[in-house]
Design a protein around this motif. Sequence first.
Motif, short mmCIF file in Angstrom:
data_model
loop_
_atom_site.label_atom_id
_atom_site.label_comp_id
_atom_site.label_asym_id
_atom_site.label_seq_id
_atom_site.Cartn_x
_atom_site.Cartn_y
_atom_site.Cartn_z
N ASP A 1 -21.59 -21.58 -41.33
CA ASP A 1 -20.21 -20.55 -41.50
C ASP A 1 -19.33 -21.23 -40.57
O ASP A 1 -19.51 -22.35 -39.48
N THR A 2 -18.02 -20.63 -40.23
CA THR A 2 -16.96 -20.96 -39.71
C THR A 2 -16.87 -20.53 -38.01
O THR A 2 -15.95 -20.83 -37.29
N LEU A 3 -18.07 -19.73 -37.71
CA LEU A 3 -17.83 -19.33 -36.40
C LEU A 3 -18.53 -20.32 -35.47
O LEU A 3 -19.46 -21.31 -35.62
N GLN A 4 -18.11 -20.13 -34.27
CA GLN A 4 -18.59 -21.25 -33.18
C GLN A 4 -19.87 -20.51 -32.42
O GLN A 4 -19.75 -19.42 -31.83
N HIS A 5 -21.15 -20.96 -32.74
CA HIS A 5 -22.22 -20.39 -32.33
C HIS A 5 -22.72 -21.30 -30.91
O HIS A 5 -22.23 -22.38 -30.41
#
Length: 503
Positions: free
Chosen positions: A286-290
């Motif tokens: 996804d586009t989230l920064q994990h």
Amino acid sequence: MMIQELYRALLEQGASAQHHQGEVKLHLPKALDAALKQQLIARKDELKQYLLGLYASASQAPVIKPVERTQAHFPLSSAQQRLWFLDQLQGNTIAYNMSAAFTVSGEFDLAVLEQTMQSIVARHEVLRTRFIEVEGEGKQQLVSAPAQLVSSHDLSDLTASAQQTQLDALLAQEAAYAFDLSTDSLIRVHYVTLSPQQGVLMFNLHHIVSDGYSVALLVKEFSHTYSALIAGQEPELAPLPLHYIDYAHWQQNEARTHYQAQLDYWVKQLADAPEVHTLPVTGQRDTLQHPAQKFTQQLPEHQAKAIADSAEALQLSPFAFLHALLSLVVARHSHSQDIVIGTPVENRLQSGLQSLQGFFVNTVPLRVSTEFDTLMEYFEHVKSINQQALANQELPLDQLIEGLQISRSQVHAPLFQILLTVEGTPAQPVSTQFNVADVQLTQQVLPVTSSKFDLDINLVFNEQGLALNWVYDSHLFTADYITKLSTHLSQLIAALVPQNLAS
């Protein structure tokens, strides 16, 4: 070691090369490491041919010349443009912070520390540069250095436990500092006093003005300058022939035609390459920064030496040998024989760049096939891929991506999502300690907070052997799986000792 690694090791110890009318002359420092000197004697002719080839390659490009400093602002390099754009898009991201902390043992003079940093920042224009927007484009602008570069914190009155709590908070706060590229000084320095003989020195730079080579150069100049000033002497550093602005101007205005032949190579080399690795992942992209996690496995000294012996027997560098083994492990886990792994290259082939601070590093994709009948054929293939990549290392990654007409994705990095770096050699292991005058500095291990890749693998030849460092996206991989990858790589290393290769 490969001949380019020998040359780099010589440069790090203060050697320099001059090219005049088709001849190369190597100037050596008086105090040269004995093992390095022996390597040089044994490979003198090979090094001469390598340097002649290097100068011939560089001579095909236009010469970098200083530009007038009469403008209000200057163009960014291709690498800087990419980071500036990402910063605008993501809003003061911390993903490109370069932080380091050192435990200081001995009497450290804070006034001389300030003088040292002022001297270094005055010497390197890029360390007193801001990044502004002009008509929708990023530009760099020279400014004066701040009156005070070093922030000091005195915790000497606190108990040991209270000191550690405050210190951990300061380290976390600095690592999470979001630089404003348009207004901030892009090098930050803190000194924490724990006692008259103990302290912690912290550095934080933004990647847009620095890279790994620059950090090593910064440490070297810091040591030299502090040692001279504390002895009441003026630092003796050779004048800089160029600055980073000159390089950026050259790259944007004169070097583009020079890059065409390299683009032609990469287009052919990467035709129909897989866009994404096929290692099994546990999470949905996804586009989230994990958050990133780190796993380290330490191999003993005898295995580190076995790697060097195996590489030498195959006429490979330790990097190429380890790259070959890692590719085999990735291929096995990916169920694919077409493996693309990125690696950073220094990208300082042009004359005058070796002594500069700045963001020169480029990242090249190493695409190998593991479909060979014998190990020897496979190793020859990997050797060729590495040599060709080094010969075509100047083309900026963004221009390569544009030339390949790759569609950008918001959920994975283009071209490769696995990065490999190798530091040191068994003969010259990476040390976490160095002396500055009568003070000893020991580098601390800082926690990892983020990663720009699915897997960022850093293999370090240290004084204990070889450290296998795996920084990974915790949303995509579990700790157990990364442990398994590291175990399989270490098992492969253990199996491929020189006598096994010979048979």
